[in-house]
Design a protein around this motif. Structure first.
Motif, PDB file in Angstrom:
ATOM      1  N   ILE A 182       0.886  -1.222   0.145  1.00  0.00           N
ATOM      2  CA  ILE A 182       0.062  -0.031  -0.089  1.00  0.00           C
ATOM      3  C   ILE A 182       0.858   1.145  -0.020  1.00  0.00           C
ATOM      4  N   LYS A 183       0.659   2.165  -0.892  1.00  0.00           N
ATOM      5  CA  LYS A 183       1.292   3.403  -1.040  1.00  0.00           C
ATOM      6  C   LYS A 183       0.534   4.600  -0.353  1.00  0.00           C
ATOM      7  N   ILE A 184       0.861   5.293   0.413  1.00  0.00           N
ATOM      8  CA  ILE A 184       0.088   6.377   1.123  1.00  0.00           C
ATOM      9  C   ILE A 184       0.938   7.636   1.168  1.00  0.00           C
ATOM     10  N   ARG A 185       0.198   8.567   0.547  1.00  0.00           N
ATOM     11  CA  ARG A 185       0.803  10.077   0.482  1.00  0.00           C
ATOM     12  C   ARG A 185       0.323  10.636   1.779  1.00  0.00           C
ATOM     13  N   LYS A 186       1.284  11.034   2.672  1.00  0.00           N
ATOM     14  CA  LYS A 186       0.768  11.887   3.900  1.00  0.00           C
ATOM     15  C   LYS A 186       2.150  12.494   4.490  1.00  0.00           C
ATOM     16  N   ASN A 187       2.058  13.704   4.859  1.00  0.00           N
ATOM     17  CA  ASN A 187       2.900  14.707   5.411  1.00  0.00           C
ATOM     18  C   ASN A 187       4.222  14.953   4.268  1.00  0.00           C
ATOM     19  N   GLN A 188       3.519  15.018   2.936  1.00  0.00           N
ATOM     20  CA  GLN A 188       4.332  15.125   1.925  1.00  0.00           C
ATOM     21  C   GLN A 188       5.314  14.259   1.498  1.00  0.00           C
ATOM     22  N   ILE A 189       5.325  12.991   2.150  1.00  0.00           N
ATOM     23  CA  ILE A 189       5.975  11.885   1.354  1.00  0.00           C
ATOM     24  C   ILE A 189       5.375  10.776   1.160  1.00  0.00           C
ATOM     25  N   ASP A 190       5.884   9.865   0.554  1.00  0.00           N
ATOM     26  CA  ASP A 190       5.224   8.612   0.243  1.00  0.00           C
ATOM     27  C   ASP A 190       5.564   7.506   0.750  1.00  0.00           C
ATOM     28  N   TYR A 191       4.600   6.960   1.681  1.00  0.00           N
ATOM     29  CA  TYR A 191       4.872   5.839   2.565  1.00  0.00           C
ATOM     30  C   TYR A 191       4.657   4.492   1.846  1.00  0.00           C
ATOM     31  N   LYS A 192       5.218   3.562   2.096  1.00  0.00           N
ATOM     32  CA  LYS A 192       4.999   2.353   1.237  1.00  0.00           C
ATOM     33  C   LYS A 192       4.979   1.092   2.579  1.00  0.00           C
TER      34      LYS A 192
ATOM     35  N   ASP B 227       7.176  -1.836   7.016  1.00  0.00           N
ATOM     36  CA  ASP B 227       7.480  -0.457   6.240  1.00  0.00           C
ATOM     37  C   ASP B 227       8.442  -0.559   5.396  1.00  0.00           C
ATOM     38  N   VAL B 228       8.305  -0.572   4.005  1.00  0.00           N
ATOM     39  CA  VAL B 228       9.252  -0.582   3.046  1.00  0.00           C
ATOM     40  C   VAL B 228       9.428   0.629   2.323  1.00  0.00           C
ATOM     41  N   THR B 229       9.080   1.698   2.891  1.00  0.00           N
ATOM     42  CA  THR B 229       9.271   3.203   2.497  1.00  0.00           C
ATOM     43  C   THR B 229      10.741   3.515   2.319  1.00  0.00           C
ATOM     44  N   ASP B 230      11.087   4.239   1.177  1.00  0.00           N
ATOM     45  CA  ASP B 230      12.372   4.553   0.670  1.00  0.00           C
ATOM     46  C   ASP B 230      13.058   5.365   1.862  1.00  0.00           C
ATOM     47  N   LYS B 231      14.314   5.232   2.086  1.00  0.00           N
ATOM     48  CA  LYS B 231      14.893   6.106   3.055  1.00  0.00           C
ATOM     49  C   LYS B 231      14.905   7.530   2.660  1.00  0.00           C
ATOM     50  N   GLU B 232      15.164   7.623   1.202  1.00  0.00           N
ATOM     51  CA  GLU B 232      14.907   9.229   0.699  1.00  0.00           C
ATOM     52  C   GLU B 232      13.718   9.734   1.201  1.00  0.00           C
ATOM     53  N   GLN B 233      12.709   9.312   1.347  1.00  0.00           N
ATOM     54  CA  GLN B 233      11.495   9.885   1.733  1.00  0.00           C
ATOM     55  C   GLN B 233      11.692  10.343   3.212  1.00  0.00           C
ATOM     56  N   TYR B 234      12.240   9.719   4.146  1.00  0.00           N
ATOM     57  CA  TYR B 234      12.457  10.062   5.386  1.00  0.00           C
ATOM     58  C   TYR B 234      13.420  10.919   5.477  1.00  0.00           C
ATOM     59  N   GLU B 235      14.268  11.181   4.644  1.00  0.00           N
ATOM     60  CA  GLU B 235      15.215  12.032   4.722  1.00  0.00           C
ATOM     61  C   GLU B 235      14.741  13.478   4.128  1.00  0.00           C
ATOM     62  N   LEU B 236      13.829  13.372   3.331  1.00  0.00           N
ATOM     63  CA  LEU B 236      12.882  14.683   2.950  1.00  0.00           C
ATOM     64  C   LEU B 236      12.223  15.281   3.961  1.00  0.00           C
ATOM     65  N   LEU B 237      11.431  14.439   4.700  1.00  0.00           N
ATOM     66  CA  LEU B 237      10.754  14.572   5.944  1.00  0.00           C
ATOM     67  C   LEU B 237      11.839  15.377   6.964  1.00  0.00           C
ATOM     68  N   ARG B 238      12.824  14.858   7.364  1.00  0.00           N
ATOM     69  CA  ARG B 238      13.771  15.377   8.148  1.00  0.00           C
ATOM     70  C   ARG B 238      14.145  16.809   7.940  1.00  0.00           C
ATOM     71  N   MET B 239      14.475  16.853   6.559  1.00  0.00           N
ATOM     72  CA  MET B 239      14.912  18.204   6.007  1.00  0.00           C
ATOM     73  C   MET B 239      13.905  19.240   6.010  1.00  0.00           C
ATOM     74  N   ARG B 240      12.737  18.747   5.858  1.00  0.00           N
ATOM     75  CA  ARG B 240      11.503  19.901   5.801  1.00  0.00           C
ATOM     76  C   ARG B 240      11.507  20.295   7.380  1.00  0.00           C
ATOM     77  N   LYS B 241      11.446  19.239   8.220  1.00  0.00           N
ATOM     78  CA  LYS B 241      11.256  19.642   9.649  1.00  0.00           C
ATOM     79  C   LYS B 241      12.398  20.473  10.131  1.00  0.00           C
ATOM     80  N   MET B 242      13.597  20.328   9.809  1.00  0.00           N
ATOM     81  CA  MET B 242      14.810  21.146  10.270  1.00  0.00           C
ATOM     82  C   MET B 242      14.543  22.575   9.562  1.00  0.00           C
ATOM     83  N   SER B 243      14.047  22.486   8.325  1.00  0.00           N
ATOM     84  CA  SER B 243      14.121  24.052   7.697  1.00  0.00           C
ATOM     85  C   SER B 243      12.936  24.857   8.123  1.00  0.00           C
TER      86      SER B 243
END
Length: 146
Positions: free
Chosen positions: A47-57, A79-95
């Protein structure tokens, strides 16, 4: 089990209503196709879910009978979400956090006055009277011209 009930039962969404609304907005898909709330979930589905501006799988390992506790969620999904998606979320939160510490809220009057004083002092330090700097005065210039 219906996909809206499944997403609610594994605590991905707080209520079934929120899960249904997200599905209607085409933010949830199984495989490559978007789904309706009544779609049945099977073991092995990704299942692919778009939440918090990232794509969870998430991959379905087991179907729960009803809503489960947070500690039991890893038994039912992987959880099979790509690591890049979590990195994007972390960068947005830091900014977002660079300006003010969370919970500090809007600046107070004192904060605003301190900021204004700082800006005024900065502008005054940038201003240089070049005539004073080189030791020239207006009176000296008029005497030399005669």
């Amino acid at each position: 089990m219906r996909i809206d009930k499944f997403l609610w039962s594994i605590r991905f969404y707080k209520t079934r209503t929120v899960a249904t609304e997200e599905i209607k907005k085409n933010r949830v898909s199984i495989g490559e196709s978007v789904v309706k709330s009544s779609k049945e979930v099977k073991v092995g589905d990704v299942i692919k879910i778009r939440k918090n501006q990232i794509d969870y799988k998430i991959k379905v390992i087991q179907i729960p009978k009803s809503r489960i506790g947070a500690k039991l969620v890893p038994l039912h999904i992987k959880d099979v979400t790509d690591k890049e998606q979590y990195e994007l979320l972390r960068m947005r939160k830091m900014s977002q956090d660079y300006y003010r510490i969370k919970g500090e809220g809007r600046p107070t009057k004192k904060d605003r006055r301190d900021m204004d004083d700082y800006v005024e002092n900065d502008i005054e330090s940038d201003f240089t009277d070049w005539d004073d700097f080189f030791g020239e005065t207006r009176g000296d210039e008029s005497e030399n011209e005669d």
